[in-house]
Design an enzyme around this catalytic site. Structure first.
Site, PDB file in Angstrom:
ATOM      1  N   ALA A  43       0.827  -1.220   0.000  1.00 52.42           N
ATOM      2  CA  ALA A  43       0.000   0.000   0.000  1.00 52.42           C
ATOM      3  C   ALA A  43       0.856   1.262   0.000  1.00 52.42           C
ATOM      4  O   ALA A  43       0.361   2.351  -0.260  1.00 52.42           O
ATOM      5  CB  ALA A  43      -0.920   0.000   1.216  1.00 52.42           C
ATOM      6  N   ARG A  55     -22.484  -4.572  18.507  1.00 48.68           N
ATOM      7  CA  ARG A  55     -23.569  -4.376  19.484  1.00 48.68           C
ATOM      8  C   ARG A  55     -23.114  -4.627  20.907  1.00 48.68           C
ATOM      9  O   ARG A  55     -23.360  -3.852  21.812  1.00 48.68           O
ATOM     10  CB  ARG A  55     -24.716  -5.328  19.153  1.00 48.68           C
ATOM     11  N   GLY A 145     -18.000 -12.851  -2.658  1.00 49.62           N
ATOM     12  CA  GLY A 145     -17.037 -12.930  -1.541  1.00 49.62           C
ATOM     13  C   GLY A 145     -15.600 -12.674  -1.933  1.00 49.62           C
ATOM     14  O   GLY A 145     -15.229 -11.554  -2.279  1.00 49.62           O
ATOM     15  N   GLY A 198     -22.683 -25.182   8.606  1.00 44.73           N
ATOM     16  CA  GLY A 198     -22.559 -23.730   8.761  1.00 44.73           C
ATOM     17  C   GLY A 198     -22.645 -22.975   7.451  1.00 44.73           C
ATOM     18  O   GLY A 198     -22.362 -21.776   7.385  1.00 44.73           O
ATOM     19  N   GLU A 201     -28.050 -20.541   6.948  1.00 43.36           N
ATOM     20  CA  GLU A 201     -28.614 -19.963   8.167  1.00 43.36           C
ATOM     21  C   GLU A 201     -29.777 -20.829   8.637  1.00 43.36           C
ATOM     22  O   GLU A 201     -30.348 -21.598   7.857  1.00 43.36           O
ATOM     23  CB  GLU A 201     -29.185 -18.574   7.871  1.00 43.36           C
ATOM     24  N   LYS A 216     -26.646  -9.750  -5.764  1.00 40.15           N
ATOM     25  CA  LYS A 216     -25.321  -9.721  -6.400  1.00 40.15           C
ATOM     26  C   LYS A 216     -25.455  -9.511  -7.908  1.00 40.15           C
ATOM     27  O   LYS A 216     -24.675  -8.787  -8.527  1.00 40.15           O
ATOM     28  CB  LYS A 216     -24.587 -11.027  -6.102  1.00 40.15           C
TER      29      LYS A 216
END
Ligand SMILES: NC(=O)c1ccc[n+]([C@@H]2O[C@H](COP(=O)([O-])OP(=O)(O)OC[C@H]3O[C@@H](n4cnc5c(N)ncnc54)[C@H](OP(=O)(O)O)[C@@H]3O)[C@@H](O)[C@H]2O)c1
Length: 439
Positions: A43, A55, A145, A198, A201, A216
C-alpha cells in the site's frame, strides 16, 4: 523521466474503523494483523485499525480487541478525526448499516462494505453521495465474496462491451445442489447438511429463494452494462421445489442443475433473472463444487472470462475487503459503478417471455389414464413443441414423475402451457421449470 518517482517522506498510516465484528469483521482484524508488513509495503503506507464497534462489547469474539478503541455508538466512528475509512460489516439493506454508510460518506470518509443487500437497494444513492464528497465507495466483498470480480470487470475488462454476465452467486445453494447430486439427497436433507456445516442460516430464505443471488446479480449488471442499478427488475426463483429426480434426470440429459444468476443486455432491454437451470455437463459452471461461487463475463474483445473461488467465509471475504482498503491507501479509486452515476443508463426491462430456448419441465401427476394426453394437449395448445417425454415410473409421495424436454421456443409459451396445467385436477403440486442453457 523515470516513471518511478524518487522516494519521498513515508505517507501517514491509513486509519481504519471497523463497524461489525462478526464473521467478516473478525476475519478483517485477523488479516490486517497477520499480513500487516506485506500490506504496508504493497500500500505504500501502513494500514492501522484505530477503532471498532459492534452491538455487544462483552461478547467473546476469539480475538484480542483491547488494543483498539471501542465505540458503542457507530456514529462516533464517523465523527472521529482520526478515522479515514469506515468499514461496514453489519449487514441488512437498511437500518444501522445504511445510516452508518450515509453518515460516513456524507462526512467525506471512505466507505468499504461487504453488504450486497444495501448496495443492491441503495447503491446508486450511496455512489452519488460518494461522488459529491469525492470519497471512495468500495464493495468488492459484496459480490462473490473472495473472488475479485468487481475489480476484474471494473478495471481489467473495462475496455469491453459486455453482452452477458452470469454465474453461481450463492454458495449455500451450490452446496445444496452438489449434495443432492453426490448423495441423491432430497432438498430437505441437503439443506439440513448445509445448516450442519454452517453454510446455511437457520432461516435459509435469502439464500434458497434466490434473493441473495439477485442482490449480487443486480450489482454485476450495473457494472457490466453501465446501467442504473435496479433490484426491482430482477426476478428470482430459488431451489426449494427441486426434488432428487430433477437432479437425476438432468444428469441423464447430460446436464447439471445450478442456480444461475444471468444478466443480458439486448435490443429489448436488460434481462436479469436468478433461477435453477440445466447447465451442460462440459461447461465450467457444471464443475463448480460445494459452496464455491463462479462468475462468467463475456466481453466483445476479451471473450469469455471465468472466475471461481470462495463466495463467503471469514478469510475470503476479508481478503476482498482488505484489497479495497489497500486501493484506498494507494488513492486508487474511481466512481463506484465504473462511471459517474449520471452516465449510467436506465435500461428498460427486457421481455423475459420472448427469450427463446429449450426447457426442462417436471410434473408430478396422478397415476391414471389420460394424464399424458392432457399434458400433451396443453403443450400443443400453448404452442410448445416437445422433444422428449420421460416417465420412468418414479414415484413421489403424491404421484408419478413426468419430465418433458421442449424444443427451443419462447418462454412465454411454456408459461402458458403450465398455466393450463395448473387448472388440472391430475397435476399435483407446482411444476418445476428450468431453462436448458446453451452456453
Ligand atoms: N459471512 C460471510 O461469509 C459474508 C460474505 C460476504 C458478505 N457478507 C456480508 O458481510 C456483512 C456481515 O456479515 P457477517 O457474516 O459478518 O455477519 P455477523 O457475523 O452476523 O456479524 C454482524 C456484526 O454486526 C454487528 N451488528 C449487527 N447489528 C448491529 C447493530 N444494529 N448495531 C451495531 N452492530 C450491529 C454484530 O454485533 P454483535 O457481534 O455485537 O452482535 C456483529 O458484530 C453482511 O452484509 C453480509 O451480507 C458476509
Amino acid at each position: 523521466m523515470s516513471p518511478h518517482p524518487a522516494p519521498t517522506a513515508p505517507r501517514p498510516p491509513l486509519r481504519v474503523a471497523l463497524a461489525g465484528i462478526g464473521v467478516v469483521g473478525g476475519g478483517v482484524v485477523r488479516l490486517l494483523e497477520a499480513n500487516r508488513e506485506l500490506i504496508a509495503r504493497r500500500a505504500g503506507r501502513s494500514v492501522e485499525i484505530v477503532a471498532v464497534s459492534a452491538r455487544d462489547r462483552h461478547k467473546d469474539r476469539g480475538i484480542d480487541l483491547t488494543r483498539y478503541r471501542w465505540e458503542d455508538d457507530m456514529d462516533a466512528l464517523v465523527a472521529a478525526d482520526d478515522v479515514d475509512v469506515v468499514v461496514e460489516m453489519i449487514g441488512g439493506a437498511d437500518g444501522s448499516a445504511l445510516t452508518l454508510a450515509r453518515h460516513a460518506l456524507g462526512a467525506g470518509k471512505a466507505l468499504v462494505t461487504a453488504n450486497k443487500a444495501m448496495i443492491a437497494h441503495h447503491g446508486l444513492d450511496l455512489a452519488r453521495l460518494a461522488e459529491e464528497r469525492d470519497t471512495p465507495l468500495k464493495y468488492e466483498a459484496a459480490v462473490a465474496g473472495g473472488i475479485p470480480v468487481i475489480k476484474a470487470i471494473r478495471e481489467g475488462a473495462s475496455a469491453n462491451e459486455i453482452a452477458r454476465v452470469y454465474g453461481i452467486l450463492n454458495g449455500t445453494c451450490n452446496y445444496i445442489l452438489t449434495q443432492m447430486e453426490r448423495n441423491g439427497a432430497s432438498f430437505a436433507e441437503a439443506l439440513g447438511a448445509a445448516q450442519a456445516e454452517g453454510y446455511a442460516e437457520a432461516d435459509p430464505t435469502f439464500d434458497v429463494d434466490g434473493i441473495d443471488a439477485a442482490h449480487k446479480l443486480s450489482i454485476l449488471a450495473a457494472l457490466c452494462f453501465g446501467t442504473r442499478l435496479d433490484i426491482g427488475a430482477v426476478t428470482a426463483n430459488g431451489i426449494r421445489n427441486l426434488i432428487a429426480a430433477d437432479i437425476r434426470e438432468a444428469e441423464a440429459l447430460g446436464h447439471r442443475v445450478r442456480l444461475i444468476g444471468m444478466a443480458e443486455r439486448n435490443e429489448s432491454g436488460l434481462y436479469q433473472h436468478v433461477q435453477p437451470c440445466l447447465v451442460p455437463a462440459d461447461h465450467p459452471l457444471a464443475y463448480v463444487p460445494g459452496a464455491l461461487n463462479a462468475v462468467v463475463a463475456e466481453g466483445n474483445f476479451v471473450g469469455r472470462l471465468f472466475f471461481e473461488g470462495a463466495g463467503a467465509g471469514a478469510g475470503p471475504t476479508a481478503s476482498a475487503i482488505v484489497a479495497d482498503i489497500i486501493d484506498i491507501a494507494r488513492d486508487e479509486y474511481g466512481p463506484a459503478f465504473a462511471m459517474p452515476v449520471d452516465s449510467l443508463d436506465a435500461a428498460p426491462v427486457a421481455d423475459a417471455g420472448a427469450r427463446v430456448g429449450k426447457h426442462y419441465v417436471r410434473l408430478i401427476v396422478e397415476d391414471r389414464i389420460g394424464v399424458l394426453a392432457e399434458i400433451a394437449t396443453a403443450m400443443r395448445d400453448a404452442g410448445v413443441s416437445i422433444e422428449s417425454f420421460i416417465q420412468r415410473g418414479t414415484d413421489e409421495e403424491d404421484g408419478v414423475v413426468i419430465v418433458l424436454v421442449t424444443h427451443a421456443g419462447p418462454a412465454r409459451a411454456i408459461d402458458a402451457a403450465l398455466a393450463i396445467l395448473a387448472k388440472s385436477d391430475h397435476v399435483v403440486g407446482a411444476p418445476m421449470l428450468m431453462p436448458i442453457l446453451a452456453l
